[in-house]
Design a protein around this motif. Structure first.
Motif, PDB file in Angstrom:
ATOM      1  N   LYS A  13      12.446  -0.134  -1.438  1.00 14.04           N
ATOM      2  CA  LYS A  13      11.383  -0.712  -2.266  1.00 14.04           C
ATOM      3  C   LYS A  13      11.409  -0.122  -3.671  1.00 14.04           C
ATOM      4  N   PHE A  14      12.062   1.025  -3.819  1.00 15.36           N
ATOM      5  CA  PHE A  14      12.044   1.755  -5.076  1.00 15.36           C
ATOM      6  C   PHE A  14      13.216   1.410  -5.995  1.00 15.36           C
ATOM      7  N   TYR A  15      14.177   0.652  -5.489  1.00 19.04           N
ATOM      8  CA  TYR A  15      15.363   0.352  -6.281  1.00 19.04           C
ATOM      9  C   TYR A  15      16.128  -0.798  -5.642  1.00 19.04           C
ATOM     10  N   PHE A 182       4.469   4.021 -10.837  1.00 19.36           N
ATOM     11  CA  PHE A 182       3.241   4.102 -10.030  1.00 19.36           C
ATOM     12  C   PHE A 182       2.493   2.775 -10.067  1.00 19.36           C
ATOM     13  N   GLN A 183       2.459   2.147 -11.232  1.00 20.86           N
ATOM     14  CA  GLN A 183       1.774   0.862 -11.355  1.00 20.86           C
ATOM     15  C   GLN A 183       2.420  -0.199 -10.470  1.00 20.86           C
ATOM     16  N   HIS A 184       3.720  -0.099 -10.317  1.00 20.77           N
ATOM     17  CA  HIS A 184       4.465  -1.082  -9.525  1.00 20.77           C
ATOM     18  C   HIS A 184       3.915  -1.161  -8.102  1.00 20.77           C
ATOM     19  N   PHE A 185       3.681  -0.008  -7.502  1.00 21.97           N
ATOM     20  CA  PHE A 185       3.210   0.006  -6.114  1.00 21.97           C
ATOM     21  C   PHE A 185       1.698  -0.182  -6.021  1.00 21.97           C
ATOM     22  N   ASP A 190       0.541  -1.205  -2.201  1.00 26.51           N
ATOM     23  CA  ASP A 190       1.446  -0.542  -1.269  1.00 26.51           C
ATOM     24  C   ASP A 190       1.126   0.950  -1.268  1.00 26.51           C
ATOM     25  N   VAL A 191       0.095   1.303  -0.514  1.00 28.05           N
ATOM     26  CA  VAL A 191      -0.409   2.672  -0.509  1.00 28.05           C
ATOM     27  C   VAL A 191       0.620   3.644   0.071  1.00 28.05           C
ATOM     28  N   ILE A 304      -5.993   5.512  -7.727  1.00 24.13           N
ATOM     29  CA  ILE A 304      -7.364   5.457  -7.196  1.00 24.13           C
ATOM     30  C   ILE A 304      -7.382   5.391  -5.673  1.00 24.13           C
ATOM     31  N   SER A 305      -6.497   4.588  -5.109  1.00 20.46           N
ATOM     32  CA  SER A 305      -6.511   4.408  -3.653  1.00 20.46           C
ATOM     33  C   SER A 305      -6.162   5.685  -2.895  1.00 20.46           C
TER      34      SER A 305
END
Length: 484
Positions: A13-15, A182-185, A190-191, A304-305
């Motif tokens: 999911k990261f790349y 960080f914004q992407h997830f 996607d916590v 925040i989550s």
């Protein structure tokens, strides 16, 4: 190189896996011997220019490298784009330097990736050399920054406004984790991935934070914010304007990354903008602190989550941290300006007194770098002191009195000023002239002299005077463009 590839462990999911494009005729243009040594590259490998050109163009893959394009989102000029990612860059992997610090090795301009959309993924030679020159200059100036290991021409043509010779630049950075990562997830709710990214970031960049503590997210936000304050204060110390402080260009490590439309301020004016795409001055010189705070607010929002299931409670915890940013920056900024005036103890000098000097610079349209060099020299040069008494009037006399009353002798003040006020910076007109020369003739001799001077920005070397002159037009019509 011994690659670690720890970022891969976070999951796909990261790349996206991506192989650099092959190029027809790679030629090594610039090679950073000092950086190569710090990355533990073998001397025999570093002497083989043909091999270096093959590996750092992307034609050949280094043993242990697993090239990927990183996923991230970001706010671009205030507008959120959830679908970004590395459209023209390939992360080759991570290596440990001599200080046992993990460094990313990334190719830029190395061809299309799954994130390229309709872009060609390529880079022209000018922007590649600009990133090399500017990042080396910033490193020598003492500003946290990514660096460049190599620039390789590809032997191919890149089509922009005009046809340009192509190049690939190798960037070395503490990491390429961005606020936009960080914004992407967060944007995808996607916590699980967000938590994994947070823990990875702490382990890699902020290992003193206790992940088991209840407030570890808040501590991370404070630490990242403190690094951003230090970064932007150092930018403003030397007159650097990033030009595109989007959240996808805001590194969590606190380094300067992405030298696209960057420039150096000449004549002092807080509203100075050179970036052709910054139509409204969002990223003007004096706006950089506000944007840094804005970016930190977006970083905090993305977490925040993880802070509390009750969003209102999480926001309540975050608000004082983000609000404190402005005061902390202001204190750090004026403390920096005090050192440029020879004063370590901010209690000895009034902020209004420092601002008065900046007003003089703006009203008289004086060069930022040259003015502080003149002030430095005036402590030992009687003629220079007399000239400044005339041009600065009462302010100059009050400054000299302030030093005396604070029991700061001239030698002590001058020594402090000399390490905070560079005698040379990568002035825009010299950068552009050198890039044009490299593009049209392929002659890098002047670029090499420029780099030699820029790597000792606080010393007067034999060639320094060649690059100290001010632009004839005062950079009035100067514009920079996104290139890499």
């Amino acid at each position: 190189m011994k690659f670690n590839n720890t970022y891969h462990q976070l999951g796909d999911k990261f790349y996206q896996s991506a192989i650099p494009a092959k190029v027809s005729n790679p030629t090594l243009l610039l090679w950073n011997d000092t950086l190569a040594g710090n990355l533990n590259l073998e001397a025999s490998f570093c002497r083989d220019k043909l091999a270096l050109a093959q590996y750092f163009s992307g034609n050949k893959i280094l043993t242990g490298s697993e090239p990927v394009a990183l996923a991230y989102s970001g706010h671009q000029f205030g507008q959120f784009n959830p679908y970004m990612g590395d459209g023209r860059a390939h992360l080759l992997g991570e290596v440990c330097d001599k200080g046992n610090t993990q460094r990313d090795i990334q190719l830029k301009g190395s061809g299309q990736t799954p994130f390229s959309r309709r872009g060609d993924g390529l880079c022209a030679i000018g922007p590649a050399i600009r990133e090399y020159i500017m990042s080396e200059a910033m490193y020598a100036l003492g500003v946290p920054t990514s660096r460049c290991l190599a620039v390789v021409s590809t032997g191919e043509t890149v089509y922009r406004e005009l046809p340009k010779p192509g190049a690939v630049v190798t960037r070395v950075a503490a990491s390429h984790i961005r606020v936009g990562t960080f914004q992407h997830f967060a944007a995808r709710a996607d916590v699980e991935s967000l938590k994994a990214l947070t823990e990875y970031t702490i382990n890699r960049h902020y290992p003193t934070i206790d992940i088991k503590a209840d407030d570890y997210i808040l501590e991370l936000i404070k630490a990242v914010g403190a690094n951003q304050i230090e970064l932007v204060v150092q930018w403003m110390r030397v007159g650097f304007i990033h030009g595109v402080m989007n959240t996808d260009n805001c590194a969590i490590s606190g380094e300067t990354i992405d030298y696209g439309p960057c420039a150096m301020m000449g004549v002092y004016h807080p509203g100075t903008v050179y970036s052709s795409i910054d139509k409204n001055g969002r990223y003007a010189f004096a706006n950089q602190p506000n944007i840094a705070q804005w970016n930190m607010a977006r970083f905090a929002e993305s977490l925040i989550s993880l802070i509390d299931e009750d969003n209102e409670k999480a926001v309540e915890l975050l608000t004082p941290i983000i609000s404190q940013f402005s005061e902390d920056f202001n204190n750090a900024y004026y403390a920096m300006l005090a050192t440029k005036l020879g004063v370590h103890d901010l209690s000895l000098i009034d902020k209004a007194f420092i601002k008065e000097l900046l007003d003089i610079l703006q009203n008289q349209e004086l060069d930022y770098t040259s003015t502080f060099v003149q002030l430095t020299h005036s402590l030992s040069d009687v003629e220079q002191a007399e000239n400044l008494k005339i041009s600065f009037g009462k302010w100059y006399n009050d400054w000299r009195t302030l030093l005396q009353d604070g029991k700061i002798d001239n030698n002590t003040a001058q020594a402090l000023m000399q390490v905070n006020n560079p005698v040379v910076i990568p002035r825009n007109h010299h950068v552009e002239a050198i890039l044009t020369e490299c593009e049209t003739s392929g002659d890098l001799s002047r670029a090499d002299r420029f780099l030699q001077v820029l790597r000792s920005p606080y010393k007067q070397l034999p060639h320094t005077s060649e690059f100290q002159d001010l632009p004839e037009d005062g950079d009035v019509n100067y514009r920079t463009f996104c290139g890499t």
